[in-house]
Design a protein around this motif. Structure first.
Motif, mmCIF file in Angstrom:
data_model
loop_
_atom_site.group_PDB
_atom_site.id
_atom_site.type_symbol
_atom_site.label_atom_id
_atom_site.label_comp_id
_atom_site.label_asym_id
_atom_site.label_seq_id
_atom_site.Cartn_x
_atom_site.Cartn_y
_atom_site.Cartn_z
ATOM 1 N N LYS A 190 -3.177 9.182 -1.755
ATOM 2 C CA LYS A 190 -3.381 10.592 -2.215
ATOM 3 C C LYS A 190 -4.894 10.551 -2.665
ATOM 4 O O LYS A 190 -5.444 11.693 -2.336
ATOM 5 C CB LYS A 190 -2.316 10.627 -3.415
ATOM 6 N N ALA A 191 -5.193 9.675 -3.378
ATOM 7 C CA ALA A 191 -6.969 9.891 -3.628
ATOM 8 C C ALA A 191 -7.836 10.060 -2.215
ATOM 9 O O ALA A 191 -8.721 10.791 -2.400
ATOM 10 C CB ALA A 191 -7.236 8.626 -4.749
ATOM 11 N N ARG A 192 -7.286 9.406 -1.434
ATOM 12 C CA ARG A 192 -8.187 9.477 -0.228
ATOM 13 C C ARG A 192 -8.070 10.645 0.665
ATOM 14 O O ARG A 192 -8.950 11.059 1.161
ATOM 15 C CB ARG A 192 -8.040 8.306 0.789
ATOM 16 N N THR A 193 -6.774 11.167 0.505
ATOM 17 C CA THR A 193 -6.484 12.379 1.447
ATOM 18 C C THR A 193 -6.065 13.693 0.803
ATOM 19 O O THR A 193 -5.792 14.741 1.441
ATOM 20 C CB THR A 193 -5.286 11.952 2.352
ATOM 21 N N GLY A 194 -5.688 13.546 -0.375
ATOM 22 C CA GLY A 194 -5.246 14.923 -1.027
ATOM 23 C C GLY A 194 -3.851 14.962 -1.066
ATOM 24 O O GLY A 194 -3.128 15.977 -1.581
ATOM 25 N N ARG A 195 -3.318 14.248 -0.100
ATOM 26 C CA ARG A 195 -1.809 14.389 0.152
ATOM 27 C C ARG A 195 -0.724 13.076 -0.269
ATOM 28 O O ARG A 195 -1.244 12.197 -0.399
ATOM 29 C CB ARG A 195 -1.313 14.563 1.705
ATOM 30 N N ASP A 196 0.374 13.521 -0.775
ATOM 31 C CA ASP A 196 1.361 12.455 -0.927
ATOM 32 C C ASP A 196 2.065 12.089 0.297
ATOM 33 O O ASP A 196 2.450 12.842 1.167
ATOM 34 C CB ASP A 196 2.527 13.247 -1.902
ATOM 35 N N ALA A 197 2.051 10.631 0.389
ATOM 36 C CA ALA A 197 2.578 10.431 1.787
ATOM 37 C C ALA A 197 4.011 10.231 1.778
ATOM 38 O O ALA A 197 4.766 10.317 0.706
ATOM 39 C CB ALA A 197 2.085 8.774 1.653
ATOM 40 N N VAL A 198 4.582 10.356 2.800
ATOM 41 C CA VAL A 198 5.851 10.298 3.127
ATOM 42 C C VAL A 198 6.476 8.777 3.090
ATOM 43 O O VAL A 198 5.788 7.742 3.373
ATOM 44 C CB VAL A 198 6.339 10.748 4.589
ATOM 45 N N ILE A 199 7.604 8.574 2.204
ATOM 46 C CA ILE A 199 8.017 7.266 2.428
ATOM 47 C C ILE A 199 9.310 7.292 3.272
ATOM 48 O O ILE A 199 10.369 7.931 3.259
ATOM 49 C CB ILE A 199 8.760 6.992 1.045
ATOM 50 N N TYR A 200 9.050 6.091 4.219
ATOM 51 C CA TYR A 200 10.112 5.840 5.169
ATOM 52 C C TYR A 200 10.875 4.536 4.728
ATOM 53 O O TYR A 200 10.383 3.525 4.740
ATOM 54 C CB TYR A 200 9.640 5.668 6.800
ATOM 55 N N THR A 201 12.162 4.673 4.702
ATOM 56 C CA THR A 201 12.904 3.439 4.063
ATOM 57 C C THR A 201 14.527 3.527 4.590
ATOM 58 O O THR A 201 14.797 4.509 4.913
ATOM 59 C CB THR A 201 12.570 3.196 2.753
ATOM 60 N N ALA A 202 15.145 2.542 4.135
ATOM 61 C CA ALA A 202 16.562 2.336 4.387
ATOM 62 C C ALA A 202 17.183 2.361 2.909
ATOM 63 O O ALA A 202 16.786 1.405 2.025
ATOM 64 C CB ALA A 202 17.059 1.425 5.471
ATOM 65 N N THR A 203 18.252 2.826 2.757
ATOM 66 C CA THR A 203 19.061 3.004 1.316
ATOM 67 C C THR A 203 19.288 1.635 0.786
ATOM 68 O O THR A 203 18.931 0.903 -0.168
ATOM 69 C CB THR A 203 20.028 3.610 1.210
ATOM 70 N N SER A 204 19.808 0.738 1.654
ATOM 71 C CA SER A 204 20.120 -0.822 1.555
ATOM 72 C C SER A 204 18.984 -1.647 1.076
ATOM 73 O O SER A 204 18.964 -2.390 0.114
ATOM 74 C CB SER A 204 20.977 -1.276 2.679
ATOM 75 N N TRP A 205 17.799 -1.428 1.926
ATOM 76 C CA TRP A 205 16.730 -2.235 1.670
ATOM 77 C C TRP A 205 16.074 -1.676 0.504
ATOM 78 O O TRP A 205 15.644 -2.461 -0.573
ATOM 79 C CB TRP A 205 15.366 -1.900 2.692
ATOM 80 N N TRP A 206 16.052 -0.434 0.070
ATOM 81 C CA TRP A 206 15.385 0.178 -1.207
ATOM 82 C C TRP A 206 16.124 -0.181 -2.431
ATOM 83 O O TRP A 206 15.562 -0.798 -3.344
ATOM 84 C CB TRP A 206 15.541 1.751 -1.087
ATOM 85 N N THR A 207 17.388 -0.448 -2.118
ATOM 86 C CA THR A 207 18.380 -1.065 -3.260
ATOM 87 C C THR A 207 18.080 -2.393 -3.634
ATOM 88 O O THR A 207 18.088 -2.654 -4.768
ATOM 89 C CB THR A 207 19.832 -0.523 -2.987
ATOM 90 N N GLN A 208 18.187 -3.082 -2.565
ATOM 91 C CA GLN A 208 17.788 -4.679 -2.686
ATOM 92 C C GLN A 208 16.321 -4.838 -3.207
ATOM 93 O O GLN A 208 16.398 -5.797 -4.215
ATOM 94 C CB GLN A 208 18.157 -5.415 -1.241
ATOM 95 N N CYS A 209 15.298 -4.153 -2.812
ATOM 96 C CA CYS A 209 13.996 -4.581 -2.752
ATOM 97 C C CYS A 209 13.174 -3.957 -4.091
ATOM 98 O O CYS A 209 12.164 -4.509 -4.353
ATOM 99 C CB CYS A 209 13.307 -4.700 -1.876
#
Length: 272
Positions: A190-209
């Motif tokens: 965001k500091a470099r571009t002025g935009r909030d990045a999109v987050i790509y993930t899977a619920t099972s990975w996100w929960t685990q990690c």
């Protein structure tokens, strides 16, 4: 004595043959486990979804309008963008970078090619939190194609954070350390571009990690990966998804996605 020498020679020959056989067997059996680990740089969006999250059901869409998209990497090579455009695909994401050691050799053809046929396009970064810091990787991404411009046809960069194809699923990090790494990447982007990045993930990975951390949902659009009839449960904090990678076996290129809205909503995200 001659008989003794003959017996000794025979034993020696058998010993050598046995050693050669053992070496031959070792050479062809040991690498088999190593061969399952892909080469660094070959990762792509959704690489671990089938192995860890599976596939079930035929994807369906809700009553709300959704807009078809695709995501590509060096794995696809030169992409037939006009074919995809004619089939109804209106937006695309291209892998730009991985870690701080890889740039997609087909990036220009893919990123500019999608733009040139009329698609709204963006770039994504495959994260490797075990190699360098989040800030370092965000800077590498921006410097190698992951930037953003307010031209109405460029989407904010996406952070592809999912199963580690090269080792431990969570890259050897605790949930709190993973959250800190992701925050480091997002803040720097965001500091470099002025935009909030999109987050790509899977619920099972996100929960685990990440321990199902919910603190990014207010700022960062969610791109959920699930090859099923519905997206299922979303990661903590997000009440809706912005994009959904619903299959790895779609037409022309395998990875197809739905944007949760009509084309004007895709344009709105591009415009910030």
């Amino acid at each position: 004595m001659p008989v003794h020498r003959s017996g000794t020679a025979r034993v020696r020959r058998l010993t050598v043959a046995g050693a050669l056989l053992a070496a031959f067997s070792f050479a062809f059996t040991v690498p088999s486990s190593a061969d399952t680990t892909p080469a660094r740089g070959s990762a792509y969006m959704g690489m671990g979804v089938l192995a860890h999250d599976g596939r079930s059901g035929t994807p369906t869409t809700s009553d709300a309008t959704q807009t078809e998209g695709v995501d590509v990497s060096g794995y696809q090579g030169n992409v037939a963008w006009s074919t995809l455009w004619s089939s109804g695909v209106k937006w695309a994401y291209t892998k730009a970078t991985e870690g701080t050691y890889y740039t997609n050799p087909y990036f220009t053809q893919q990123y500019n090619g999608s733009y040139n046929v009329g698609m709204i396009r963006g770039a994504y970064h495959f994260a490797t939190p075990d190699t360098t810091s989040g800030a370092t990787q965000a800077n590498y991404f921006v410097d190698h194609g992951g930037g953003w411009s307010r031209d109405g046809k460029t989407l904010p960069g996406a952070l592809d954070i999912e199963w580690n194809p090269y080792g431990d699923a969570c890259y050897g990090k605790s949930a709190s350390a993973m959250v800190s790494w992701i925050a480091d990447f997002l803040n720097t982007y965001k500091a470099r571009t002025g935009r909030d990045a999109v987050i790509y993930t899977a619920t099972s990975w996100w929960t685990q990690c990440t321990g199902n951390y919910g603190g990014f949902a207010s700022n960062n659009p969610l791109w959920i990966a699930r090859y099923a009839s519905t997206v299922g449960t979303l990661p903590a904090g997000w009440s809706y998804y912005t994009m959904w990678q619903y299959t790895s076996s779609g037409p022309t290129v395998g990875d197809h996605d739905k944007f949760n809205g009509a084309l004007d909503r895709v344009q709105a995200l591009a415009n910030g």
